[in-house]
Design a protein around this motif. Structure first.
Motif, PDB file in Angstrom:
ATOM      1  N   ILE A  88       0.896  -1.143  -0.005  1.00  0.00           N
ATOM      2  CA  ILE A  88      -0.005   0.028   0.074  1.00  0.00           C
ATOM      3  C   ILE A  88       0.979   1.169  -0.009  1.00  0.00           C
ATOM      4  CG2 ILE A  88      -1.868   1.572   1.353  1.00  0.00           C
ATOM      5  CD1 ILE A  88      -2.747  -1.168   2.438  1.00  0.00           C
ATOM      6  N   CYS A  89       0.459   2.145  -0.760  1.00  0.00           N
ATOM      7  CA  CYS A  89       1.137   3.453  -0.892  1.00  0.00           C
ATOM      8  C   CYS A  89       0.119   4.599  -0.330  1.00  0.00           C
ATOM      9  CB  CYS A  89       1.651   3.791  -2.212  1.00  0.00           C
ATOM     10  SG  CYS A  89       3.091   3.096  -2.763  1.00  0.00           S
ATOM     11  N   LEU A  90       0.236   5.270   0.876  1.00  0.00           N
ATOM     12  CA  LEU A  90      -0.487   6.266   1.188  1.00  0.00           C
ATOM     13  C   LEU A  90      -0.136   7.416   0.667  1.00  0.00           C
ATOM     14  CD1 LEU A  90      -0.840   5.769   5.025  1.00  0.00           C
ATOM     15  CD2 LEU A  90      -2.114   4.809   3.321  1.00  0.00           C
ATOM     16  N   ALA A  91      -0.988   8.366  -0.072  1.00  0.00           N
ATOM     17  CA  ALA A  91      -0.504   9.358  -1.149  1.00  0.00           C
ATOM     18  C   ALA A  91      -1.476  10.576  -1.013  1.00  0.00           C
ATOM     19  CB  ALA A  91      -0.419   9.105  -2.659  1.00  0.00           C
ATOM     20  N   GLY A  92      -1.545  11.306   0.088  1.00  0.00           N
ATOM     21  CA  GLY A  92      -2.294  12.155   0.526  1.00  0.00           C
ATOM     22  C   GLY A  92      -3.813  11.663   0.943  1.00  0.00           C
ATOM     23  N   PHE A  93      -3.697  10.502   1.640  1.00  0.00           N
ATOM     24  CA  PHE A  93      -4.549   9.851   2.150  1.00  0.00           C
ATOM     25  C   PHE A  93      -4.798  10.354   3.803  1.00  0.00           C
ATOM     26  CE2 PHE A  93      -6.591   6.050   4.735  1.00  0.00           C
ATOM     27  CZ  PHE A  93      -7.578   6.066   3.981  1.00  0.00           C
ATOM     28  N   MET A  94      -5.899  11.062   3.787  1.00  0.00           N
ATOM     29  CA  MET A  94      -6.270  11.996   5.108  1.00  0.00           C
ATOM     30  C   MET A  94      -7.227  11.394   6.278  1.00  0.00           C
ATOM     31  SD  MET A  94      -4.211  14.572   4.002  1.00  0.00           S
ATOM     32  CE  MET A  94      -4.461  15.848   5.238  1.00  0.00           C
ATOM     33  N   ARG A  95      -6.795  10.159   6.360  1.00  0.00           N
ATOM     34  CA  ARG A  95      -7.382   9.178   7.593  1.00  0.00           C
ATOM     35  C   ARG A  95      -6.346   8.877   8.402  1.00  0.00           C
ATOM     36  NH1 ARG A  95     -11.880  11.495   8.612  1.00  0.00           N
ATOM     37  NH2 ARG A  95     -12.516   9.651   9.676  1.00  0.00           N
ATOM     38  N   LEU A  96      -6.530   9.025   9.643  1.00  0.00           N
ATOM     39  CA  LEU A  96      -5.624   8.103  10.632  1.00  0.00           C
ATOM     40  C   LEU A  96      -6.073   6.545  10.600  1.00  0.00           C
ATOM     41  CD1 LEU A  96      -5.469  10.685  13.569  1.00  0.00           C
ATOM     42  CD2 LEU A  96      -3.650  10.208  11.957  1.00  0.00           C
ATOM     43  N   LEU A  97      -5.156   5.898  10.504  1.00  0.00           N
ATOM     44  CA  LEU A  97      -5.359   4.456  10.717  1.00  0.00           C
ATOM     45  C   LEU A  97      -5.114   3.931  12.187  1.00  0.00           C
ATOM     46  CD1 LEU A  97      -3.440   3.953   7.171  1.00  0.00           C
ATOM     47  CD2 LEU A  97      -5.983   3.774   7.591  1.00  0.00           C
ATOM     48  N   THR A  98      -5.968   3.020  12.305  1.00  0.00           N
ATOM     49  CA  THR A  98      -6.000   2.341  13.405  1.00  0.00           C
ATOM     50  C   THR A  98      -4.565   1.675  13.715  1.00  0.00           C
ATOM     51  OG1 THR A  98      -6.958   0.275  12.913  1.00  0.00           O
ATOM     52  CG2 THR A  98      -8.495   1.768  13.731  1.00  0.00           C
ATOM     53  N   PRO A  99      -4.178   1.305  15.011  1.00  0.00           N
ATOM     54  CA  PRO A  99      -2.913   0.366  15.253  1.00  0.00           C
ATOM     55  C   PRO A  99      -3.218  -0.941  14.358  1.00  0.00           C
ATOM     56  CG  PRO A  99      -3.494   1.605  17.090  1.00  0.00           C
ATOM     57  CD  PRO A  99      -4.517   1.744  16.247  1.00  0.00           C
ATOM     58  N   SER A 100      -4.332  -1.640  14.663  1.00  0.00           N
ATOM     59  CA  SER A 100      -4.591  -2.955  14.030  1.00  0.00           C
ATOM     60  C   SER A 100      -4.312  -2.959  12.755  1.00  0.00           C
ATOM     61  CB  SER A 100      -6.004  -3.514  14.704  1.00  0.00           C
ATOM     62  OG  SER A 100      -7.032  -3.363  13.782  1.00  0.00           O
ATOM     63  N   PHE A 101      -4.927  -2.050  12.130  1.00  0.00           N
ATOM     64  CA  PHE A 101      -4.941  -1.944  10.437  1.00  0.00           C
ATOM     65  C   PHE A 101      -3.194  -1.775  10.160  1.00  0.00           C
ATOM     66  CE2 PHE A 101      -4.708  -0.058   6.276  1.00  0.00           C
ATOM     67  CZ  PHE A 101      -5.711  -0.810   5.352  1.00  0.00           C
ATOM     68  N   THR A 102      -2.543  -0.611  10.586  1.00  0.00           N
ATOM     69  CA  THR A 102      -1.226  -0.379  10.371  1.00  0.00           C
ATOM     70  C   THR A 102      -0.383  -1.649  10.736  1.00  0.00           C
ATOM     71  OG1 THR A 102      -0.954   0.609  12.539  1.00  0.00           O
ATOM     72  CG2 THR A 102      -1.313   2.108  10.612  1.00  0.00           C
ATOM     73  N   GLN A 103      -0.753  -2.451  11.869  1.00  0.00           N
ATOM     74  CA  GLN A 103       0.188  -3.582  12.154  1.00  0.00           C
ATOM     75  C   GLN A 103      -0.055  -4.737  11.101  1.00  0.00           C
ATOM     76  OE1 GLN A 103      -1.072  -3.907  16.577  1.00  0.00           O
ATOM     77  NE2 GLN A 103       0.488  -2.450  16.792  1.00  0.00           N
ATOM     78  N   ARG A 104      -1.215  -4.793  10.818  1.00  0.00           N
ATOM     79  CA  ARG A 104      -1.449  -5.589   9.787  1.00  0.00           C
ATOM     80  C   ARG A 104      -0.637  -5.458   8.536  1.00  0.00           C
ATOM     81  NH1 ARG A 104      -6.509  -8.721   7.739  1.00  0.00           N
ATOM     82  NH2 ARG A 104      -7.755  -7.854   9.543  1.00  0.00           N
ATOM     83  N   TRP A 105      -0.485  -4.272   8.203  1.00  0.00           N
ATOM     84  CA  TRP A 105       0.247  -3.953   6.940  1.00  0.00           C
ATOM     85  C   TRP A 105       1.730  -3.629   7.355  1.00  0.00           C
ATOM     86  CZ3 TRP A 105      -1.317  -4.881   1.943  1.00  0.00           C
ATOM     87  CH2 TRP A 105      -2.630  -5.338   1.868  1.00  0.00           C
ATOM     88  N   GLN A 106       2.151  -3.664   8.479  1.00  0.00           N
ATOM     89  CA  GLN A 106       3.634  -3.220   8.694  1.00  0.00           C
ATOM     90  C   GLN A 106       4.662  -3.766   7.773  1.00  0.00           C
ATOM     91  OE1 GLN A 106       3.746  -2.282  12.597  1.00  0.00           O
ATOM     92  NE2 GLN A 106       5.812  -2.247  13.064  1.00  0.00           N
ATOM     93  N   GLY A 107       5.608  -2.967   7.324  1.00  0.00           N
ATOM     94  CA  GLY A 107       6.532  -3.377   6.395  1.00  0.00           C
ATOM     95  C   GLY A 107       5.990  -3.475   4.991  1.00  0.00           C
ATOM     96  N   ARG A 108       4.889  -3.135   4.757  1.00  0.00           N
ATOM     97  CA  ARG A 108       4.366  -3.400   3.589  1.00  0.00           C
ATOM     98  C   ARG A 108       3.465  -2.070   2.945  1.00  0.00           C
ATOM     99  NH1 ARG A 108       0.468  -8.096   2.856  1.00  0.00           N
ATOM    100  NH2 ARG A 108      -0.141  -7.430   5.018  1.00  0.00           N
TER     101      ARG A 108
END
Ligand code: GRF
Length: 224
Positions: A88-108
């Motif tokens: 995933i590339c966030l590119a001007g995505f203006m929503r904060l993401l929860t720790p569980s979503f970011t951890q699921r995608w960590q390193g990716r």
């Protein structure tokens, strides 16, 4: 064509100029990432039109119709799975993401931030840099971790701050560099050339091969 290109989703909320720079880079068949989905939390984001014109799958997941971040992210996750997304590339995505979503995608999951992190996390980076009087400003691509704008740094570009700069002129010079480093960073990650050690991303810059940016420039003529 390689069949190992990493299927990449770009998440946007607005105009999508960084998205366009990633799409342009990925048009080259030897680029190691393929833009498989552009997803926006705003159905009216101009960037979605650009993606459609370039025959890229799009999705709009309107955060306003979900109660709470978890249900919004659950639908995003379904979309990402449906399109078999690797990165995933966030590119001007203006929503904060929860720790569980970011951890699921960590390193990716990557993000582009318009400042030289760890300085100027958050919003209004150009105004704050001008107010502080820094002489060098810039942009950063980093991996996303639960804490905002804090993940391991993959790439950075620096620009001089000019006496004549306003937040707008500075923003546009930084944005031009965002469009350079984001495709470069995605290329490094998608090709597997970098790895994370502690808080450092290694493999991107193995040698001294860059001139330092000195402001004011040493060879600058005096202005009378
Ligand atoms: C960029 O400045 C980026 O650094 C920040 O949001 C802005 C998005 O611009 N995260 P764009 O939609 O890519 O043109």
């Amino acid at each position: 064509m390689r069949n190992t290109r990493r299927r990449t989703a770009i998440l946007i909320s607005g105009r999508g100029s960084n998205m366009a720079s990633l799409v342009a880079a990925a048009r080259h068949h030897d680029f190691p990432a393929d833009i498989a989905l552009v997803l926006s939390n705003r159905p009216d984001a101009p960037g979605l039109d650009y993606a459609k014109e370039h025959n890229i799958a799009t999705a709009a997941v309107d955060h306003k119709i979900y109660v709470g971040r978890e249900s919004f992210e659950a639908v995003m996750q379904q979309m990402l799975e449906m399109h078999r997304i690797d990165l995933i590339c966030l590119a001007g995505f203006m929503r904060l993401l929860t720790p569980s979503f970011t951890q699921r995608w960590q390193g990716r999951m990557l993000n582009i931030h318009p400042a030289l992190l760890p300085s100027y996390k958050g919003l209004h980076t150009h105004e704050r840099a001008l107010a502080d009087g820094v002489k060098i400003h810039g942009c950063t691509v980093h991996f996303v971790v639960p804490e905002m704008d804090s993940g391991p740094i993959i790439a950075q570009a620096a620009v001089p701050v000019l006496d004549s700069d306003t937040a707008d002129t500075l923003a546009s010079r930084v944005l031009a560099q965002e469009h350079v480093i984001y495709p470069r960073a995605l290329e490094m990650v998608a090709s597997g050339r970098v790895h994370i050690e502690g808080h450092r991303v290694l493999g991107a810059c193995p040698r001294v091969e860059h001139a330092p940016l000195v402001v004011p420039a040493l060879d600058e003529e005096e202005d009378g």
